[in-house]
Design a protein around this motif. Structure first.
Motif, short mmCIF file in Angstrom:
data_model
loop_
_atom_site.label_atom_id
_atom_site.label_comp_id
_atom_site.label_asym_id
_atom_site.label_seq_id
_atom_site.Cartn_x
_atom_site.Cartn_y
_atom_site.Cartn_z
N UNK A 70 9.00 0.92 -15.30
CA UNK A 70 10.24 0.39 -15.87
C UNK A 70 10.43 -1.03 -15.35
N UNK A 71 11.15 -1.81 -16.12
CA UNK A 71 11.40 -3.19 -15.71
C UNK A 71 12.77 -3.61 -16.20
N UNK A 72 13.38 -4.48 -15.45
CA UNK A 72 14.66 -5.01 -15.87
C UNK A 72 14.77 -6.47 -15.45
N UNK A 73 15.63 -7.16 -16.15
CA UNK A 73 15.88 -8.58 -15.84
C UNK A 73 17.38 -8.80 -15.97
N UNK A 74 18.04 -8.53 -14.87
CA UNK A 74 19.49 -8.64 -14.85
C UNK A 74 19.91 -10.10 -14.90
N UNK A 75 20.90 -10.41 -15.70
CA UNK A 75 21.48 -11.75 -15.80
C UNK A 75 20.47 -12.78 -16.28
N UNK A 104 13.02 -12.09 -23.00
CA UNK A 104 13.62 -13.33 -23.43
C UNK A 104 15.06 -13.26 -22.94
N UNK A 105 15.39 -14.12 -21.96
CA UNK A 105 16.65 -13.99 -21.23
C UNK A 105 16.70 -12.58 -20.63
N UNK A 106 17.67 -11.75 -20.93
CA UNK A 106 17.69 -10.42 -20.34
C UNK A 106 17.33 -9.33 -21.33
N UNK A 107 16.79 -9.73 -22.49
CA UNK A 107 16.39 -8.75 -23.49
C UNK A 107 14.88 -8.60 -23.55
N UNK A 117 0.86 -1.18 0.00
CA UNK A 117 0.00 0.00 0.00
C UNK A 117 0.90 1.23 0.00
N UNK A 118 0.68 2.13 -0.96
CA UNK A 118 1.47 3.35 -1.04
C UNK A 118 0.56 4.51 -1.35
N UNK A 119 1.09 5.72 -1.17
CA UNK A 119 0.33 6.90 -1.54
C UNK A 119 0.71 7.29 -2.98
N UNK A 120 -0.22 7.99 -3.61
CA UNK A 120 0.07 8.42 -4.99
C UNK A 120 1.31 9.31 -5.00
N UNK A 121 2.01 9.21 -6.09
CA UNK A 121 3.27 9.92 -6.34
C UNK A 121 4.47 9.24 -5.68
N UNK A 122 4.24 8.23 -4.86
CA UNK A 122 5.37 7.47 -4.32
C UNK A 122 5.84 6.45 -5.36
N UNK A 123 6.96 5.84 -5.06
CA UNK A 123 7.49 4.80 -5.95
C UNK A 123 7.37 3.43 -5.27
N UNK A 124 7.37 2.40 -6.11
CA UNK A 124 7.24 1.03 -5.60
C UNK A 124 7.96 0.08 -6.55
N UNK A 125 8.44 -1.03 -6.01
CA UNK A 125 9.11 -2.03 -6.84
C UNK A 125 8.62 -3.42 -6.46
N UNK A 126 8.47 -4.24 -7.49
CA UNK A 126 8.05 -5.63 -7.30
C UNK A 126 9.15 -6.55 -7.83
N UNK A 127 9.28 -7.67 -7.18
CA UNK A 127 10.33 -8.62 -7.54
C UNK A 127 9.75 -9.94 -7.98
#
Lengths: 115, 118
Positions: free
Chosen positions: B66-71, B50-53, B12-22
């Motif tokens: 934004x999203x990333x998939x390192x390694x 597909x892999x990290x691309x 639960x967060x307030x608007x304008x805050x940031x959040x990350x999911x794993x």
């Protein structure tokens, strides 16, 4: 773009009876895959059954079977001998034949099982 | 075989805050997907790796997501800044490969993260 339509927001069936959930889709592709997923309140998406468009034979998995009408772009799910554990949201999903596409889902049908 | 893992389960967060999911996919699965499921709707694909691309991010609101998939293994999805309409369940899924036999690219889903933006 592909679209998937589930016209029944909610369905109710008595335990041990049979229920059919409807799904239609729109695509210009000739090769594709169709799926039914079950999502209980735990939110975990569980694959119920899959159908390859190039196969004419309807898929069957125990009490679950589909009626795939390619020309009509229809893909319904029949659940026989309904059980209390079948209560959940059911989503119809489409995937392009290239295999690399993500799934396109319908809005879902809430299935209620009456004891 | 361990399934797809996601954390946190709730946020639960307030608007304008940031959040990350794993998300940690099933071991050996090359393809990873993030879906957004708004209440009363079916999941919508946000991004596919597909892999990290990145294979497809056409429905990702890139001004805030934004999203990333390192390694080529774990993945993180970030929202900054969050809006009220971002309230949803975020589902991660993985598949062994992206092409070939249907059974090889069957998608397995994690339990999801329920985000509430107030």
């Amino acid at each position: 773009a592909q679209t998937v339509t589930q016209s029944q927001p909610e369905m109710s069936v008595q335990e041990a009876e049979t229920v059919t959930l409807s799904c239609t889709y729109d695509t210009s592709e000739s090769d594709y895959y169709l799926f039914w997923y079950k999502q209980p309140p735990s939110r975990q998406m569980i694959l119920v059954i899959r159908q390859e468009a190039y196969k004419q034979q309807n898929a069957t998995e125990n009490r679950f079977s589909v009626n795939f009408q390619k020309a009509a772009k229809s893909f319904s799910l029949k659940i026989s001998d309904s059980q209390l554990g079948d209560a959940a949201m059911y989503f119809c999903a489409y995937r392009g034949g290239g295999g690399a596409d993500g799934l396109t889902f319908g809005k879902g049908t809430h299935l209620i099982i009456q004891p | 075989e361990a399934g797809v893992a996601q954390s946190p389960r709730y946020k639960i967060i307030e608007k304008r805050q940031s959040v990350a999911f794993w998300c940690n996919p099933i071991s050996g699965h090359a393809t990873l997907y993030w879906y957004q499921q708004i209440l009363g709707q079916g999941p919508k694909l946000l991004i596919q790796f597909q892999n990290n691309g990145v294979v497809d991010d056409s429905q990702l609101p890139k001004d805030r997501f934004s999203a990333e998939r390192l390694k080529g293994v774990d993945s993180t999805l970030k929202i900054q800044p969050a809006k009220l309409e971002d309230s949803a369940v975020y589902l991660c899924a993985s598949s062994l490969v992206a092409t070939g036999s249907t059974y090889l690219y069957e998608q397995y889903f994690g339990p999801g993260t329920r985000l509430t933006v107030t």
